[in-house]
Design a protein around this motif. Structure first.
Motif, PDB file in Angstrom:
ATOM      1  N   SER A 155       0.829  -1.212   0.000  1.00 43.19           N
ATOM      2  CA  SER A 155       0.000   0.000   0.000  1.00 43.19           C
ATOM      3  C   SER A 155       0.864   1.263   0.000  1.00 43.19           C
ATOM      4  CB  SER A 155      -0.929   0.010   1.215  1.00 43.19           C
ATOM      5  OG  SER A 155      -0.186   0.067   2.423  1.00 43.19           O
ATOM      6  N   ALA A 156       2.122   1.139   0.454  1.00 38.51           N
ATOM      7  CA  ALA A 156       3.045   2.274   0.423  1.00 38.51           C
ATOM      8  C   ALA A 156       3.868   2.297  -0.861  1.00 38.51           C
ATOM      9  CB  ALA A 156       3.981   2.218   1.632  1.00 38.51           C
ATOM     10  N   ILE A 157       4.193   1.128  -1.372  1.00 37.40           N
ATOM     11  CA  ILE A 157       5.090   1.041  -2.536  1.00 37.40           C
ATOM     12  C   ILE A 157       4.392   1.404  -3.838  1.00 37.40           C
ATOM     13  CG2 ILE A 157       6.544  -0.523  -3.898  1.00 37.40           C
ATOM     14  CD1 ILE A 157       7.490   0.289  -0.976  1.00 37.40           C
ATOM     15  N   LEU A 158       3.218   0.865  -4.062  1.00 43.74           N
ATOM     16  CA  LEU A 158       2.553   1.042  -5.363  1.00 43.74           C
ATOM     17  C   LEU A 158       2.299   2.506  -5.714  1.00 43.74           C
ATOM     18  CD1 LEU A 158       0.098  -1.982  -5.186  1.00 43.74           C
ATOM     19  CD2 LEU A 158       2.111  -1.788  -6.657  1.00 43.74           C
ATOM     20  N   PRO A 159       1.762   3.318  -4.802  1.00 44.30           N
ATOM     21  CA  PRO A 159       1.530   4.727  -5.162  1.00 44.30           C
ATOM     22  C   PRO A 159       2.822   5.515  -5.389  1.00 44.30           C
ATOM     23  CG  PRO A 159       0.234   4.089  -3.237  1.00 44.30           C
ATOM     24  CD  PRO A 159       1.238   3.008  -3.468  1.00 44.30           C
ATOM     25  N   ALA A 160       3.933   5.004  -4.865  1.00 43.10           N
ATOM     26  CA  ALA A 160       5.212   5.718  -5.003  1.00 43.10           C
ATOM     27  C   ALA A 160       5.893   5.453  -6.343  1.00 43.10           C
ATOM     28  CB  ALA A 160       6.151   5.335  -3.867  1.00 43.10           C
ATOM     29  N   LEU A 161       5.401   4.452  -7.089  1.00 42.79           N
ATOM     30  CA  LEU A 161       5.963   4.187  -8.419  1.00 42.79           C
ATOM     31  C   LEU A 161       5.578   5.315  -9.371  1.00 42.79           C
ATOM     32  CD1 LEU A 161       5.083   0.390  -8.766  1.00 42.79           C
ATOM     33  CD2 LEU A 161       7.384   1.351  -8.540  1.00 42.79           C
ATOM     34  N   PRO A 162       6.402   5.592 -10.380  1.00 44.78           N
ATOM     35  CA  PRO A 162       6.009   6.604 -11.369  1.00 44.78           C
ATOM     36  C   PRO A 162       4.672   6.240 -12.002  1.00 44.78           C
ATOM     37  CG  PRO A 162       8.306   5.968 -11.662  1.00 44.78           C
ATOM     38  CD  PRO A 162       7.727   5.020 -10.663  1.00 44.78           C
ATOM     39  N   PRO A 163       3.808   7.213 -12.275  1.00 52.77           N
ATOM     40  CA  PRO A 163       2.495   6.924 -12.860  1.00 52.77           C
ATOM     41  C   PRO A 163       2.614   6.107 -14.156  1.00 52.77           C
ATOM     42  CG  PRO A 163       2.629   9.217 -12.183  1.00 52.77           C
ATOM     43  CD  PRO A 163       4.006   8.653 -12.033  1.00 52.77           C
ATOM     44  N   GLY A 164       1.779   5.082 -14.257  1.00 49.41           N
ATOM     45  CA  GLY A 164       1.758   4.267 -15.468  1.00 49.41           C
ATOM     46  C   GLY A 164       2.838   3.216 -15.560  1.00 49.41           C
ATOM     47  N   THR A 165       3.666   3.089 -14.507  1.00 46.52           N
ATOM     48  CA  THR A 165       4.717   2.069 -14.541  1.00 46.52           C
ATOM     49  C   THR A 165       4.102   0.685 -14.664  1.00 46.52           C
ATOM     50  OG1 THR A 165       6.104   3.427 -13.092  1.00 46.52           O
ATOM     51  CG2 THR A 165       6.710   1.114 -13.316  1.00 46.52           C
ATOM     52  N   PRO A 166       4.576  -0.142 -15.598  1.00 50.34           N
ATOM     53  CA  PRO A 166       4.008  -1.482 -15.753  1.00 50.34           C
ATOM     54  C   PRO A 166       4.227  -2.342 -14.522  1.00 50.34           C
ATOM     55  CG  PRO A 166       5.989  -1.257 -17.078  1.00 50.34           C
ATOM     56  CD  PRO A 166       5.651   0.112 -16.569  1.00 50.34           C
ATOM     57  N   ILE A 167       3.252  -3.156 -14.215  1.00 49.81           N
ATOM     58  CA  ILE A 167       3.316  -4.079 -13.092  1.00 49.81           C
ATOM     59  C   ILE A 167       3.766  -5.439 -13.620  1.00 49.81           C
ATOM     60  CG2 ILE A 167       1.992  -5.227 -11.282  1.00 49.81           C
ATOM     61  CD1 ILE A 167       2.409  -2.158 -10.906  1.00 49.81           C
ATOM     62  N   VAL A 168       4.992  -5.829 -13.315  1.00 47.65           N
ATOM     63  CA  VAL A 168       5.554  -7.098 -13.789  1.00 47.65           C
ATOM     64  C   VAL A 168       5.762  -8.003 -12.575  1.00 47.65           C
ATOM     65  CG1 VAL A 168       7.400  -8.234 -15.083  1.00 47.65           C
ATOM     66  CG2 VAL A 168       6.740  -5.882 -15.663  1.00 47.65           C
ATOM     67  N   LEU A 169       4.995  -9.086 -12.493  1.00 50.76           N
ATOM     68  CA  LEU A 169       5.171 -10.050 -11.413  1.00 50.76           C
ATOM     69  C   LEU A 169       6.238 -11.061 -11.822  1.00 50.76           C
ATOM     70  CD1 LEU A 169       1.523 -10.825 -10.211  1.00 50.76           C
ATOM     71  CD2 LEU A 169       3.124  -9.077  -9.398  1.00 50.76           C
ATOM     72  N   GLU A 170       7.299 -11.178 -11.003  1.00 49.78           N
ATOM     73  CA  GLU A 170       8.377 -12.119 -11.274  1.00 49.78           C
ATOM     74  C   GLU A 170       8.438 -13.107 -10.107  1.00 49.78           C
ATOM     75  OE1 GLU A 170      12.865 -11.760 -12.983  1.00 49.78           O
ATOM     76  OE2 GLU A 170      12.591 -11.119 -10.910  1.00 49.78           O
ATOM     77  N   LEU A 171       7.859 -14.272 -10.304  1.00 48.90           N
ATOM     78  CA  LEU A 171       7.666 -15.248  -9.235  1.00 48.90           C
ATOM     79  C   LEU A 171       8.454 -16.512  -9.506  1.00 48.90           C
ATOM     80  CD1 LEU A 171       3.791 -14.868  -9.199  1.00 48.90           C
ATOM     81  CD2 LEU A 171       5.439 -13.626  -7.759  1.00 48.90           C
ATOM     82  N   LYS A 172       8.862 -17.195  -8.424  1.00 52.19           N
ATOM     83  CA  LYS A 172       9.506 -18.493  -8.574  1.00 52.19           C
ATOM     84  C   LYS A 172       8.459 -19.577  -8.786  1.00 52.19           C
ATOM     85  CE  LYS A 172      13.972 -18.020  -6.271  1.00 52.19           C
ATOM     86  NZ  LYS A 172      14.804 -18.387  -5.109  1.00 52.19           N
ATOM     87  N   GLU A 173       8.902 -20.667  -9.408  1.00 53.56           N
ATOM     88  CA  GLU A 173       8.015 -21.818  -9.568  1.00 53.56           C
ATOM     89  C   GLU A 173       7.546 -22.277  -8.195  1.00 53.56           C
ATOM     90  OE1 GLU A 173       8.293 -26.425 -11.168  1.00 53.56           O
ATOM     91  OE2 GLU A 173       9.404 -24.846 -12.212  1.00 53.56           O
ATOM     92  N   PRO A 174       6.247 -22.547  -8.036  1.00 48.69           N
ATOM     93  CA  PRO A 174       5.737 -22.913  -6.707  1.00 48.69           C
ATOM     94  C   PRO A 174       6.267 -24.257  -6.233  1.00 48.69           C
ATOM     95  CG  PRO A 174       4.049 -23.237  -8.385  1.00 48.69           C
ATOM     96  CD  PRO A 174       5.189 -22.524  -9.057  1.00 48.69           C
ATOM     97  N   ALA A 175       6.500 -24.348  -4.942  1.00 44.04           N
ATOM     98  CA  ALA A 175       6.878 -25.627  -4.340  1.00 44.04           C
ATOM     99  C   ALA A 175       5.653 -26.529  -4.291  1.00 44.04           C
ATOM    100  CB  ALA A 175       7.415 -25.396  -2.931  1.00 44.04           C
ATOM    101  N   VAL A 176       5.881 -27.814  -4.480  1.00 43.82           N
ATOM    102  CA  VAL A 176       4.780 -28.783  -4.471  1.00 43.82           C
ATOM    103  C   VAL A 176       4.669 -29.381  -3.078  1.00 43.82           C
ATOM    104  CG1 VAL A 176       3.850 -30.892  -5.489  1.00 43.82           C
ATOM    105  CG2 VAL A 176       5.154 -29.283  -6.909  1.00 43.82           C
TER     106      VAL A 176
END
Length: 283
Positions: free
Chosen positions: A231-252
């Motif tokens: 909630s603090a980080i997202l509004p601080a990004l430059p307006p219109g900055t793309p949201i790129v989720l970079e996640l690890k493969e989930p553990a089984v």
């Protein structure tokens, strides 16, 4: 809001039409391709055309690529030999530059806007030899990328060298004005002060890597599963900055299957995109 999913979540698998379909079902509208040849052979023009077809069939685009980080001697696995544009040894550095150019040439088969680039490894010391080597590499690569309509975006990574403040200072000092930054929130969290890191680099940020951790390991968790205050980080990004989720493969989990694990993760991706959109709408 641009909803972009990095194929890093699938990096231990061969990229297929079915996996691209999974990204679409997670309500992404674009992907970032992680360039590991065991995952996707970016050197192959035929594979590039096939990827373009898969994306088109799922109403997705290729927004960006993550440049290769390792030398792949076998398509089924990474060699473990890192590719570094700041290697003081000229021949090893040139090998890295040449491999990144091969990845950039993918734009001829499927267009993309950004190439996310590592500058240094976890244990690299921020000495002048390495910065000079990085400048030599990036002077070459930025021109090569610009001629193909691609912008290089340097990613802040764990370790002494590639902090947001160091990267910004480096770009200002070298006047590599066409090179920008990719803000990696998870990596900044490991350094302990995301707001300061974000404020330092904000004017050069053109893309992101968003993932979570608990401040100890580079876990690449779904946002809201770690300690980052989104909630603090997202509004601080430059307006219109793309949201790129970079996640690890989930553990089984025991008693589960990888199909179930991926389904849960991709459902989580959809939920996170929705939460981020609500957060950004608050203004």
């Amino acid at each position: 809001m641009q909803r972009i999913l990095s194929t890093y979540v699938f990096v231990n698998r061969k990229l297929t039409a079915a996996l691209i379909g999974e990204a679409a079902r997670a309500e992404a509208n674009a992907i970032e391709l992680f360039c590991s040849r065991g995952h996707f052979d970016y050197r192959s023009a035929e594979d590039g055309r096939e990827l373009a077809s898969w994306l088109s069939g799922n109403n997705l685009t290729l927004y960006s690529i993550h440049s290769p980080t390792h030398r792949d001697f076998h398509l089924s696995r990474e060699s473990g030999a890192p590719l570094s544009i700041s290697d003081p040894e000229r021949l090893r550095r040139q090998e890295a530059v040449d491999e990144i150019k091969r990845a950039l040439d993918l734009v001829e088969q499927v267009p993309f806007r950004y190439c996310v680039q590592h500058v240094a490894g976890l244990r690299d010391v921020a000495d002048e030899r390495r910065w000079d080597a990085a400048f030599s590499s990036l002077e070459n690569l930025s021109l090569f990328a610009r001629h193909r309509g691609v912008t290089l975006a340097l990613e802040n990574t764990p370790g002494e060298m590639a902090t947001p403040s160091n990267l910004k200072h480096f770009l200002e000092r070298t006047r590599l004005t066409s090179v920008k930054l990719c803000f990696d929130a998870g990596h900044a969290n490991l350094e302990g002060d995301i707001p300061s890191a974000l404020e330092t680099s904000r004017d050069l940020i053109v893309t992101t890597h968003l993932h979570d951790n608990r401040g100890e390991r580079d876990d690449h968790l779904l946002p809201y599963e770690g300690t980052i205050d989104w909630s603090a980080i997202l509004p601080a990004l430059p307006p219109g900055t793309p949201i790129v989720l970079e996640l690890k493969e989930p553990a089984v989990a025991a008693g589960s299957s990888d199909v179930q694990a991926f389904a849960e993760t991709l459902n989580g991706v959809r939920t996170v995109f929705d939460k981020f959109e609500e957060e950004l709408a608050k203004g």
